[in-house]
Design an enzyme around this catalytic site. Sequence first.
Site, PDB file in Angstrom:
ATOM      1  N   ARG A  19       0.805  -1.229   0.000  1.00  0.00           N
ATOM      2  CA  ARG A  19       0.000   0.000   0.000  1.00  0.00           C
ATOM      3  C   ARG A  19       0.838   1.279   0.000  1.00  0.00           C
ATOM      4  NH1 ARG A  19      -3.996  -1.032   4.836  1.00  0.00           N
ATOM      5  NH2 ARG A  19      -2.571  -2.764   5.245  1.00  0.00           N
ATOM      6  N   THR A  85       3.658 -14.144  10.542  1.00  0.00           N
ATOM      7  CA  THR A  85       4.477 -13.602  11.632  1.00  0.00           C
ATOM      8  C   THR A  85       5.125 -14.719  12.449  1.00  0.00           C
ATOM      9  OG1 THR A  85       2.405 -13.435  12.870  1.00  0.00           O
ATOM     10  CG2 THR A  85       3.236 -11.416  11.858  1.00  0.00           C
ATOM     11  N   TYR A 108       7.638  -4.903  15.606  1.00  0.00           N
ATOM     12  CA  TYR A 108       7.478  -4.745  14.154  1.00  0.00           C
ATOM     13  C   TYR A 108       8.381  -3.635  13.622  1.00  0.00           C
ATOM     14  CZ  TYR A 108       3.032  -7.411  14.279  1.00  0.00           C
ATOM     15  OH  TYR A 108       2.079  -8.370  14.431  1.00  0.00           O
ATOM     16  N   ASN A 384      37.220  41.582   5.928  1.00  0.00           N
ATOM     17  CA  ASN A 384      35.902  41.965   5.420  1.00  0.00           C
ATOM     18  C   ASN A 384      35.903  41.831   3.906  1.00  0.00           C
ATOM     19  OD1 ASN A 384      33.248  43.434   6.337  1.00  0.00           O
ATOM     20  ND2 ASN A 384      33.852  44.360   4.391  1.00  0.00           N
TER      21      ASN A 384
HETATM   22  C1  UD1 Z   1      -0.627  -8.822  12.834  1.00  0.00           C
HETATM   23  C2  UD1 Z   1      -1.211  -9.758  13.890  1.00  0.00           C
HETATM   24  C3  UD1 Z   1      -2.488  -9.126  14.443  1.00  0.00           C
HETATM   25  C4  UD1 Z   1      -2.196  -7.772  15.018  1.00  0.00           C
HETATM   26  C5  UD1 Z   1      -1.508  -6.892  13.979  1.00  0.00           C
HETATM   27  C6  UD1 Z   1      -1.056  -5.618  14.614  1.00  0.00           C
HETATM   28  C7  UD1 Z   1      -0.612 -12.020  13.275  1.00  0.00           C
HETATM   29  C8  UD1 Z   1      -1.070 -13.282  12.661  1.00  0.00           C
HETATM   30  N1  UD1 Z   1      -1.484 -11.037  13.305  1.00  0.00           N
HETATM   31  O1  UD1 Z   1      -1.574  -8.752  11.800  1.00  0.00           O
HETATM   32  O2  UD1 Z   1      -3.044  -9.957  15.449  1.00  0.00           O
HETATM   33  O3  UD1 Z   1      -3.370  -7.156  15.468  1.00  0.00           O
HETATM   34  O4  UD1 Z   1      -0.368  -7.548  13.431  1.00  0.00           O
HETATM   35  O5  UD1 Z   1      -0.557  -4.754  13.643  1.00  0.00           O
HETATM   36  O6  UD1 Z   1       0.498 -11.923  13.735  1.00  0.00           O
HETATM   37  N2  UD1 Z   1       5.770  -9.822   8.824  1.00  0.00           N
HETATM   38  C9  UD1 Z   1       6.880 -10.557   8.511  1.00  0.00           C
HETATM   39  N3  UD1 Z   1       6.718 -11.712   7.808  1.00  0.00           N
HETATM   40  C10 UD1 Z   1       5.495 -12.150   7.425  1.00  0.00           C
HETATM   41  C11 UD1 Z   1       4.365 -11.371   7.757  1.00  0.00           C
HETATM   42  C12 UD1 Z   1       4.531 -10.227   8.469  1.00  0.00           C
HETATM   43  O7  UD1 Z   1       7.996 -10.182   8.834  1.00  0.00           O
HETATM   44  O8  UD1 Z   1       5.429 -13.194   6.784  1.00  0.00           O
HETATM   45  C13 UD1 Z   1       5.952  -8.572   9.558  1.00  0.00           C
HETATM   46  C14 UD1 Z   1       5.516  -7.372   8.750  1.00  0.00           C
HETATM   47  O9  UD1 Z   1       6.604  -6.821   8.037  1.00  0.00           O
HETATM   48  C15 UD1 Z   1       5.012  -6.417   9.806  1.00  0.00           C
HETATM   49  C16 UD1 Z   1       4.516  -7.338  10.911  1.00  0.00           C
HETATM   50  O10 UD1 Z   1       5.113  -8.584  10.684  1.00  0.00           O
HETATM   51  O11 UD1 Z   1       6.059  -5.627  10.350  1.00  0.00           O
HETATM   52  C17 UD1 Z   1       3.007  -7.460  10.891  1.00  0.00           C
HETATM   53  O12 UD1 Z   1       2.599  -7.927   9.644  1.00  0.00           O
HETATM   54  P1  UD1 Z   1       1.165  -7.565   9.086  1.00  0.00           P
HETATM   55  O13 UD1 Z   1       0.973  -8.245   7.808  1.00  0.00           O
HETATM   56  O14 UD1 Z   1       0.964  -6.113   9.153  1.00  0.00           O
HETATM   57  O15 UD1 Z   1       0.266  -8.292  10.192  1.00  0.00           O
HETATM   58  P2  UD1 Z   1      -1.276  -8.192  10.307  1.00  0.00           P
HETATM   59  O16 UD1 Z   1      -1.874  -9.173   9.367  1.00  0.00           O
HETATM   60  O17 UD1 Z   1      -1.680  -6.797  10.220  1.00  0.00           O
END
Ligand code: UD1
Length: 502
Positions: A19, A85, A108, A384
């Site tokens: 995004r 995650t 994060y 100067n």
């Molecule tokens: C995640 C949480 C959610 C929480 C939210 C808060 C999980 C399953 N869900 O959701 O409960 O409310 O964050 O913002 O954890 N990332 C990786 N590798 C991956 C996926 C993500 O490093 O494969 C990192 C992303 O770069 C980011 C963070 O993890 O910094 C969160 O990833 P994002 O996709 O935003 O998680 P959400 O689905 O929003």
Amino acid sequence: MTAPRPAAVIVLAAGEGTRMKSATPKVLHAIGGRTLVGHAIAAARGVDPEHLAVVVRHGRDLVAAHIAVFDPDAVIADQDEVKGTGRATECALDALPAGLEGSVLVTYGDVPLLEAETLRGLLEAHVASGSAVTVITATLPDPSGYGRILRAADGSVAGIIEQKDATDAQREITEINSGLYAFDALVLRKALTQVGTDNVQGEKYLTDVLGIARSQGLRVSAHLIQDLWQTEGVNDRVQLSRLGAELNRRIVERWMRAGVTVVDPATTWIGVDVTLGRDVTIHPQTQIHGASTIGDDVVLGPDTTLTDVAIGNGAAVIRTHGFLAVIGAGATVGPFSYLRPGTELGAKGKIGTFVETKNAQIGAGSKVPHLTYVGDATIGEHSNIGASSVFVNYDGVNKMHTTIGSHCRTGSDNMFVAPVTVGDGAYTGAGTVVRKDVPPGALSINVAPQRNLLGWVHDKRAGTASARAAAAAAAAAAAAASEDSPIVPEDSPVAPEGSPSA
Ligand code: UD1
Ligand code: CA
């Protein structure tokens, strides 16, 4: 109580960030002069972990290269093609020494306002309660998109359900998962091996670790925080600017509490790495970036942008754009000055209006007050430089150096054709083109004698406004001359008829 050092902080930064619609990986976008991942690392370092790992995948090489510079001790952990995650955390553990014990914090890379203080609070609560997992939670008026905290009948944390996997009733829950956690290292590693990908997104969720720990009879806790900004992530550029503005508001407020007067906080921008002395006054529309250091009693602005600039005590810098410059104590700069890299102004020196400087060492008490370019030059003390002068440093191929001594007085509209040296105490006349060295104490002049070609405009520009103005001036001068002409000797006792009374 103080908690023991955490074994590790793991910063998750492998996500894609589509995004942002950017060629730059999301976590390399910056607010407050520091990248998002830089903010995450700085907060993590604040709890002094034994190990710090950052999980990368999207834009891997760029992100890894940046981290290697920002924090050479950070471990880069590559996430494989398994998503989620949970998998990201597992990849970090694989990159860290086996048999890690104690607490592991997970944060994060795209949550830039998180403070070390908050992580410390999390760690202390986690250790004090003897929990296997403690998650930072917040209560949001609009929790949509976040994972929700599931509580058991006794109020204890039972688990986390993702929005996409939640029932309608669960979506009513307003307590959300921030994504910031403290884990017992051994519990985390073991539980992750049990986490599957059987969910709507087909990802390995870190959130599942809470339910697993709970089912093993371990304590899972929530650490509710009020400052929602600290849990907010950047997903698009609207959030980037929103969090950037809030970060700036916090930085400016901190400096005001430390003794800096900020006339208009809304138009004052101060980077995270800037330091300011006591009783600095900052006027509106002033931006201070990079590793700028500002001494005590300095007055900045209005309308000033400084990046990596060092300013001594008591200096004043007004309506100025400066980059990689040093300004001495008590010096004055501006209004309308442009200081480029390598500018060094000595104590009580002056760089004035419409002056541009580059790679220029200007000694204590020396002044370049008006309309001048000083490039590749050394100026001694208490000299100067006359208005409207140019240090002619470029012959079209090479840049060359000009040296001006101390206590020199150079005339207005001089050209110093480098390489050239003006000795101590020397003077130059107005309009001098200094091509040869000037010995100490000499006056240098090389302007040709002035010739006035009388009547040139009448002859060559007949019919123009200039010609008419010249003719009118000539007529007025002739009339004045005839009135003034002594028809009778001045000592005559009687004035002739019709002569003026005064
Ligand atoms: C995640 C949480 C959610 C929480 C939210 C808060 C999980 C399953 N869900 O959701 O409960 O409310 O964050 O913002 O954890 N990332 C990786 N590798 C991956 C996926 C993500 O490093 O494969 C990192 C992303 O770069 C980011 C963070 O993890 O910094 C969160 O990833 P994002 O996709 O935003 O998680 P959400 O689905 O929003
Ligand atoms: Ca997110």
